[in-house]
Write an enzyme that holds these catalytic residues in place. Sequence first.
Site, PDB file in Angstrom:
ATOM      1  N   TYR A 183      -1.046 -17.598  -1.714  1.00  0.00           N
ATOM      2  CA  TYR A 183      -1.971 -16.837  -1.914  1.00  0.00           C
ATOM      3  C   TYR A 183      -3.259 -17.377  -1.577  1.00  0.00           C
ATOM      4  O   TYR A 183      -4.215 -17.228  -0.969  1.00  0.00           O
ATOM      5  CB  TYR A 183      -2.199 -15.756  -3.041  1.00  0.00           C
ATOM      6  CG  TYR A 183      -3.160 -14.678  -3.072  1.00  0.00           C
ATOM      7  CD1 TYR A 183      -3.144 -13.593  -2.086  1.00  0.00           C
ATOM      8  CD2 TYR A 183      -3.968 -14.450  -4.286  1.00  0.00           C
ATOM      9  CE1 TYR A 183      -4.071 -12.698  -2.185  1.00  0.00           C
ATOM     10  CE2 TYR A 183      -5.191 -13.646  -4.239  1.00  0.00           C
ATOM     11  CZ  TYR A 183      -4.788 -12.785  -3.091  1.00  0.00           C
ATOM     12  OH  TYR A 183      -5.790 -11.653  -3.084  1.00  0.00           O
ATOM     13  N   GLY A 216       0.683  -1.154   0.071  1.00  0.00           N
ATOM     14  CA  GLY A 216       0.070  -0.030  -0.017  1.00  0.00           C
ATOM     15  C   GLY A 216       0.801   1.282  -0.003  1.00  0.00           C
ATOM     16  O   GLY A 216       2.222   1.154   0.132  1.00  0.00           O
TER      17      GLY A 216
END
Length: 317
Positions: free
Chosen positions: A145, A36
């Site tokens: 993931y 981010g």
Amino acid sequence: MRIVITGGAGFLGSNLCDRLLNMGHHVTCLDNLITGSVDNISHLMGNERFRFLKHDVTEYMFIGEPVDAVLHFASPASPRDYLELPIQTLKVGALGTHKTLGLAKAKRSRFLLASTSETYGDPLVNPQPETYWGNVNPIGLRGVYDEAKRFAEALVMAYHRTHGVDTRIVRIFNTYGPRMRPHDGRVVSNFIVQALEDQPLTVYGTGKQTRSFCYVDDEVDGIVRLLVAGDSEDIHHPVNIGNPHELMVEEIARKIIELTSSRSRILYEALPEDDPRVRRPDISRAERLLGWSPRVSLEEGLGKTIEYFRLRLAHSS
Ligand code: UDP
């Protein structure tokens, strides 16, 4: 509502922060900024209903005041990111989900998990309904993931069944739009940047594999509807949110070349390991439960995304 969102400085997280603040909620955004960026939330810093805490959510988190909802959106989510950050990806899906569920339990708040179409792996049925259990290689490169999110879903259901936490799970399909990182490796951002720079568009494999792309505003709309939906037994099971308009990767390359009036050509490169051959959401559950379906056409969404990247590239050059 007083809302805590992890991964709130990411692509989807920051778009969610905007929407929730516009609705009048209070938002605490947690992010360790490994994928981010504060650039995504800098425009919110003066808002008195917004707060940013730089925090790794795999560690214990202390929030003093009451919380009405916890949204767990922290995770590397682009294949390039989770291949580079395999252990962080597993930890945020496992330990991060545990910590955020613990917070929701302690605060008696609602909990929403950002899950993924990757839980279906390389699917053997198309489109994918939520009842499909998937086809995942647990030890492949993408497994970090897929399995992190599958474990996260299992943990959410266990907290719901054991502790009665009011939980929701959204399975997010390919989403695109402003605030994607130019070099996060995803197909839409790669192709737009390559087209704008008149570089070849790198199509992996034959380009016949399919994906279905949802514009970020539609995705956020579906997620918020799931968050605010009234409690019912059915609401706790996963809900697909994505756009069912399915395209071959080669088609998306051609479309982006056309929309950018680029001189780029297509360059075929090797297909990454375990790259799913097809992906398309069955959204009948979202339509029935939430009255949701996507509204933004591919042309309109790509047009806005291309504008965003045009400006961003102009600023960085
Ligand atoms: N892809 C591609 N060229 C790129 C990036 C991705 O052909 O420069 C392909 C990739 O192999 C996959 C699809 O586009 O088949 C979508 O990839 P992405 O990384 O966006 O996410 P995924 O849907 O695989 O999670």
